[in-house]
Motif scaffolding. Structure first.
Motif, mmCIF file in Angstrom:
data_model
loop_
_atom_site.group_PDB
_atom_site.id
_atom_site.type_symbol
_atom_site.label_atom_id
_atom_site.label_comp_id
_atom_site.label_asym_id
_atom_site.label_seq_id
_atom_site.Cartn_x
_atom_site.Cartn_y
_atom_site.Cartn_z
ATOM 1 N N ASP B 29 1.019 -1.097 0.113
ATOM 2 C CA ASP B 29 -0.355 0.036 -0.033
ATOM 3 C C ASP B 29 0.904 1.317 0.019
ATOM 4 O O ASP B 29 1.784 1.476 -0.956
ATOM 5 N N LEU B 30 1.024 1.996 1.148
ATOM 6 C CA LEU B 30 1.835 3.211 1.170
ATOM 7 C C LEU B 30 3.079 3.260 1.898
ATOM 8 O O LEU B 30 3.715 3.948 2.010
ATOM 9 N N ASN B 31 3.385 1.967 2.417
ATOM 10 C CA ASN B 31 4.259 1.787 3.402
ATOM 11 C C ASN B 31 5.375 0.963 3.004
ATOM 12 O O ASN B 31 5.168 -0.051 1.955
ATOM 13 N N ILE B 32 6.533 1.382 3.161
ATOM 14 C CA ILE B 32 7.672 0.575 2.911
ATOM 15 C C ILE B 32 8.027 -0.462 4.179
ATOM 16 O O ILE B 32 7.951 0.172 5.113
ATOM 17 N N ILE B 33 7.681 -1.938 3.690
ATOM 18 C CA ILE B 33 7.718 -2.935 4.892
ATOM 19 C C ILE B 33 8.963 -3.762 4.799
ATOM 20 O O ILE B 33 9.144 -4.529 5.645
ATOM 21 N N GLY B 34 10.021 -3.364 3.844
ATOM 22 C CA GLY B 34 11.273 -4.323 3.715
ATOM 23 C C GLY B 34 11.975 -3.942 2.768
ATOM 24 O O GLY B 34 12.024 -2.901 2.200
ATOM 25 N N LEU B 35 13.380 -4.440 2.866
ATOM 26 C CA LEU B 35 14.417 -4.069 2.033
ATOM 27 C C LEU B 35 15.330 -5.197 2.044
ATOM 28 O O LEU B 35 15.599 -6.021 2.707
ATOM 29 N N GLY B 36 15.842 -5.435 0.694
ATOM 30 C CA GLY B 36 16.741 -6.267 0.364
ATOM 31 C C GLY B 36 17.887 -5.434 -0.286
ATOM 32 O O GLY B 36 17.937 -4.707 -1.074
ATOM 33 N N LYS B 37 19.070 -6.127 -0.081
ATOM 34 C CA LYS B 37 20.161 -5.621 -1.017
ATOM 35 C C LYS B 37 21.533 -6.676 -0.895
ATOM 36 O O LYS B 37 21.513 -7.487 -0.243
ATOM 37 N N ILE B 38 22.164 -6.215 -1.847
ATOM 38 C CA ILE B 38 23.253 -7.154 -2.222
ATOM 39 C C ILE B 38 24.473 -6.102 -2.179
ATOM 40 O O ILE B 38 24.577 -5.162 -3.153
ATOM 41 N N ASN B 39 25.492 -6.144 -1.424
ATOM 42 C CA ASN B 39 26.751 -5.330 -1.654
ATOM 43 C C ASN B 39 27.543 -5.895 -2.423
ATOM 44 O O ASN B 39 27.832 -7.252 -2.488
ATOM 45 N N LEU B 40 28.028 -5.108 -3.693
ATOM 46 C CA LEU B 40 28.510 -5.671 -4.861
ATOM 47 C C LEU B 40 30.110 -5.774 -4.494
ATOM 48 O O LEU B 40 30.873 -6.411 -5.210
ATOM 49 N N ASN B 41 30.477 -5.356 -3.568
ATOM 50 C CA ASN B 41 32.237 -5.478 -3.198
ATOM 51 C C ASN B 41 32.426 -6.977 -2.466
ATOM 52 O O ASN B 41 33.158 -8.013 -2.795
#
Lengths: 273, 116
Positions: B29-41
């Motif tokens: 909906d209007l909320n950020i509920i999660g985050l995923g990331k990959i550090n490329l180093n």
């Protein structure tokens, strides 16, 4: 504690007196951390195989979000028809009786194997798949085995009835305990990893990292390396911890005695192994 | 409605995320509920779903999105670490054929092959 309607229906449908059964010691859920903190914090699992293990011998699981340590109350967090997708997705398991559940679940054991890990003393825990199925099977087993003598024929037959195919991850005690001794070293910043081949399979060797250098070691070389490290370490607190864990965990004591007995004889450093 | 968004570099900077990392935000909906990331180093991956939204498969979908993005730029593998008693992440990692490589102080690290 409030038990949700789905779980209450399950208890009623299958004539499970959960308040009575919850008083039984076997209803307690164990975790790796309780059984062996070294394995919980430094466990190395480098092999797995398909085996059959009885639900009778699977005594818990590791699931940090579930704080309830009694299976008859913890089930409340796993089955809820108006809950999360995780809580809804296996709700039909609540309907199966103890007589039909093994047949109903049969295909799932092959398609999505229940994954368990083995701890010293033939203790098993659910590791990474199969928690819903385990909860239901374990509760049916605890109901049926209630009051039976563990040496009785009836109990043995029940154990056999509840044997299920599983994918068993084996903890490698030598690598685990070596990992603990190296990673918790007070002066040197060791990091131990499992070596993989080009197909991302374990080779059986470990990679030991120290000061931006890597050493690839087989098990014998790892023990020899660790022996040198222990002989050259003086920190008494480090050795006090080793002695404390040796008292607490028989398998760790055996590992130390077999490889570095001088540590427990209080003449650490006086002799090589 | 759930959406998996790749933020622009400017947004990454506002969120204090390196421009060079793969980043995916989970929006409900209007909320950020999660985050995923990959550090490329380091190739270290990271997943986070807000606690009250867990158990709905968002973490699994997020990991698949990260894997897709990593494959697009030609990474051969990535890493995921989690607490040894984080049953849910371990279950997801198993599904994507993660291989255990180390455990240190209750943190388990897996390598996820991306070229299989």
């Amino acid at each position: 504690m409030v038990i949700n309607r789905d779980v209450l229906n399950f208890f009623e449908m299958h004539d499970i007196d959960f308040k009575e059964l919850a008083l039984n010691d076997n209803s307690r859920i164990s975790s790796t951390k309780e059984l062996n903190k070294i394995i919980a914090d430094y466990g190395i699992h480098d092999s797995e195989k398909d085996e059959e293990v009885s639900v009778a011998d699977i005594i818990g699981y590791n699931f940090f979000e579930n704080q309830n340590k009694n299976i008859f109350y913890a089930i409340n967090d796993f089955f809820k028809s108006n809950g999360s997708r995780y809580q809804q997705r296996s709700i039909e398991l609540l309907n199966y009786s103890s007589d039909e559940i093994m047949n109903k679940l049969g295909p799932s054991f092959k398609e999505q194997p229940i994954c368990i890990e083995e701890l010293p003393g033939n203790k098993y825990l659910i590791s990474s798949n199969g928690l819903h199925r385990y909860m239901i099977l374990r509760i049916h087993f605890l109901k049926e085995s209630n009051g039976l003598d563990k040496d009785s024929k009836e109990y043995m037959e029940l154990k056999t009835k509840y044997k299920i195919p599983v994918r068993l991850k084996k903890v490698n005690l030598i690598k685990t305990y070596a990992n603990y001794l190296l990673s918790s070293h007070p002066e040197l910043g060791f990091n131990l990893k499992l070596e993989l081949n080009d197909n991302y399979e374990h080779t059986g060797k470990v990679i030991l990292e120290l000061n931006n250098k890597q050493y690839i070691l087989d098990t014998d070389e790892l023990i020899d390396y660790l022996n040198d490290v222990l002989i050259n370490t003086q920190d008494p607190k480090y050795f006090d911890l080793i002695k404390m864990y040796s008292e607490r965990y028989e398998s760790f004591k055996t590992f130390i005695n077999n490889n570095f007995a001088y540590v427990l004889r209080n003449d650490k450093g006086a002799k090589a192994k | 409605m759930i959406e998996y968004l790749k933020p622009l570099d400017e947004i990454k900077e506002i969120l204090n995320l390196e421009r060079s990392n793969i980043v995916i935000l989970v929006k409900k909906d209007l909320n950020i509920i999660g985050l995923g990331k990959i550090n490329l180093n380091s190739l270290d991956g990271y997943l986070l779903i807000e606690k009250s939204y867990r158990g709905n498969g968002y973490g699994k979908d997020l990991l698949y999105q990260l894997i897709d993005e990593a494959k697009k730029i030609g990474l051969e593998h990535m890493y995921i670490s989690c607490s040894n008693d984080d049953y849910i992440i371990k279950k997801i990692v198993l599904e994507v054929k993660g291989v255990h490589i180390s455990t240190n102080n209750n943190e388990v690290k897996y390598i996820i092959p991306l070229n299989k």
